[in-house]
Design an enzyme around this catalytic site. Structure first.
Site, PDB file in Angstrom:
ATOM      1  N   SER A 153       1.109  -0.769   0.173  1.00 48.92           N
ATOM      2  CA  SER A 153      -0.091   0.116   0.089  1.00 48.92           C
ATOM      3  C   SER A 153       0.716   1.117  -0.126  1.00 48.92           C
ATOM      4  CB  SER A 153      -0.462  -0.156   1.416  1.00 48.92           C
ATOM      5  OG  SER A 153      -1.622  -1.400   0.917  1.00 48.92           O
ATOM      6  N   ASN A 160       1.034   4.237   1.373  1.00 47.57           N
ATOM      7  CA  ASN A 160       1.229   5.037   2.297  1.00 47.57           C
ATOM      8  C   ASN A 160       1.739   4.952   3.545  1.00 47.57           C
ATOM      9  OD1 ASN A 160       0.588   3.286   3.770  1.00 47.57           O
ATOM     10  ND2 ASN A 160      -1.504   2.245   4.153  1.00 47.57           N
ATOM     11  N   ALA A 186       7.221  -1.814  10.867  1.00 44.35           N
ATOM     12  CA  ALA A 186       6.305  -1.595  10.412  1.00 44.35           C
ATOM     13  C   ALA A 186       6.244   0.299  10.200  1.00 44.35           C
ATOM     14  CB  ALA A 186       4.997  -1.346  11.654  1.00 44.35           C
ATOM     15  N   LYS A 187       6.119   0.860   9.317  1.00 42.98           N
ATOM     16  CA  LYS A 187       5.754   1.576   8.700  1.00 42.98           C
ATOM     17  C   LYS A 187       4.982   3.118   9.476  1.00 42.98           C
ATOM     18  CE  LYS A 187       4.428   0.450   4.382  1.00 42.98           C
ATOM     19  NZ  LYS A 187       2.973   1.012   3.107  1.00 42.98           N
ATOM     20  N   ARG A 188       3.985   2.284  10.494  1.00 40.13           N
ATOM     21  CA  ARG A 188       3.811   3.205  11.826  1.00 40.13           C
ATOM     22  C   ARG A 188       5.134   4.188  12.512  1.00 40.13           C
ATOM     23  NH1 ARG A 188       1.170  -1.306  11.814  1.00 40.13           N
ATOM     24  NH2 ARG A 188       1.231  -2.388  14.494  1.00 40.13           N
TER      25      ARG A 188
END
Length: 283
Positions: free
Chosen positions: A9, A11, A239-241
């Site tokens: 994704s 994002n 993780a991206k976050r």
């Protein structure tokens, strides 16, 4: 023919965990004379950014991977809407206006993804004009399909247990993100002819739901291959976050992507990164 896919994704930037997953899918397909697909999952509303999708392509090329690109999710909104309408017409979806906080407070048990929805809105009256998410009535769906099974190349034959996660959302309340991951990815994999769904162990529980949706919508059933996850110093998945270092940063700094890819294949991981527990292939 084996057909795998990598479906990020746009994002946030890709990190080592994405590289590990893409390499696994790529190598499984190539070793079997098959096809490796790239699908951009770009229906995350305003968070989806086209420049990140372009960076993904540069990252995969840097890693030395070869792929075929298939239509992005944003081209398939009509297919998601048609599938949801079919399930709604068959009495398998119901509207839900509960917030996450309300669900957490009312939940009586925990599932793979957190508090299990307690069915608060299942039999509630509603105004069709009010915005609502639409949930799958899992108990009714299973009554119609009966027992279902699916096969994971590492874990072997599995009985589908979608009830463990409760009545999942298939159509989101937010019009910018109309279909949930569960509905979109199930339709996408069928449309793209994917025969081996290769992804991380964190998505193992989701497969129970996807197998149920395949039965309800009359879609082909692939095999699955859930690989271990790469973990950071705290034992959490990359993780991206959490701002895990990106592949783009490594690429732009001049690191050799093919060397990195070969290191990941051989289990030689960068400092501070470990490989989580996976599933052993049954005897």
């Amino acid at each position: 023919m084996t057909v795998t896919r990598f479906a990020p994704s746009p994002n946030g930037p890709l990190h080592l965990g994405h590289a590990y997953s893409a390499i696994a899918a790529h190598d499984l397909a190539k070793a079997r004379g098959g096809r490796f697909l790239l699908r951009i999952e770009d229906i995350d509303g305003a968070r989806s950014r086209s420049e990140l999708a372009e960076a993904f392509r540069a990252d995969l090329e840097w890693l030395g991977l070869e792929w075929e690109e298939v239509p992005a999710q944003s081209t398939r909104l009509a297919a998601y809407a048609a599938a949801a309408e079919r399930l709604r017409a068959e009495g398998l979806l119901y509207p839900c206006r509960c917030t996450r906080a309300e669900i957490a407070e009312a939940a009586r048990e925990m599932g793979p993804d957190g508090p299990v929805y307690p069915g608060t809105c299942r039999d509630a009256a509603f105004d069709p004009q009010d915005p609502a998410a639409w949930r799958l009535d899992v108990a009714e769906a299973l009554r119609r399909t009966g027992t279902l099974a699916w096969f994971d190349e590492r874990a072997g034959e599995q009985q589908a247990r979608p009830e463990l996660g409760g009545d999942v959302v298939l159509v989101r309340k937010d019009a910018e993100t109309p279909a949930s991951y569960h509905l979109a990815v199930t339709i996408d994999d069928a449309a793209d002819g994917v025969t081996l769904v290769t992804r991380g162990m964190d998505l193992f529980p989701a497969t129970h739901v996807h197998r149920l949706l395949q039965a309800l919508l009359g879609l082909p059933v692939p095999a699955w291959h859930h690989h271990p996850l790469l973990l950071d110093e705290t034992g959490q998945k990359l993780a991206k976050r959490r701002g895990s270092p990106s592949l783009a940063d490594r690429r732009l700094a001049g690191e050799d992507g093919r060397t990195l890819a070969n290191s990941l294949r051989q289990g030689r991981l960068p400092s501070g990164i470990t490989l989580g527990e996976g599933l052993d292939t049954p005897a």
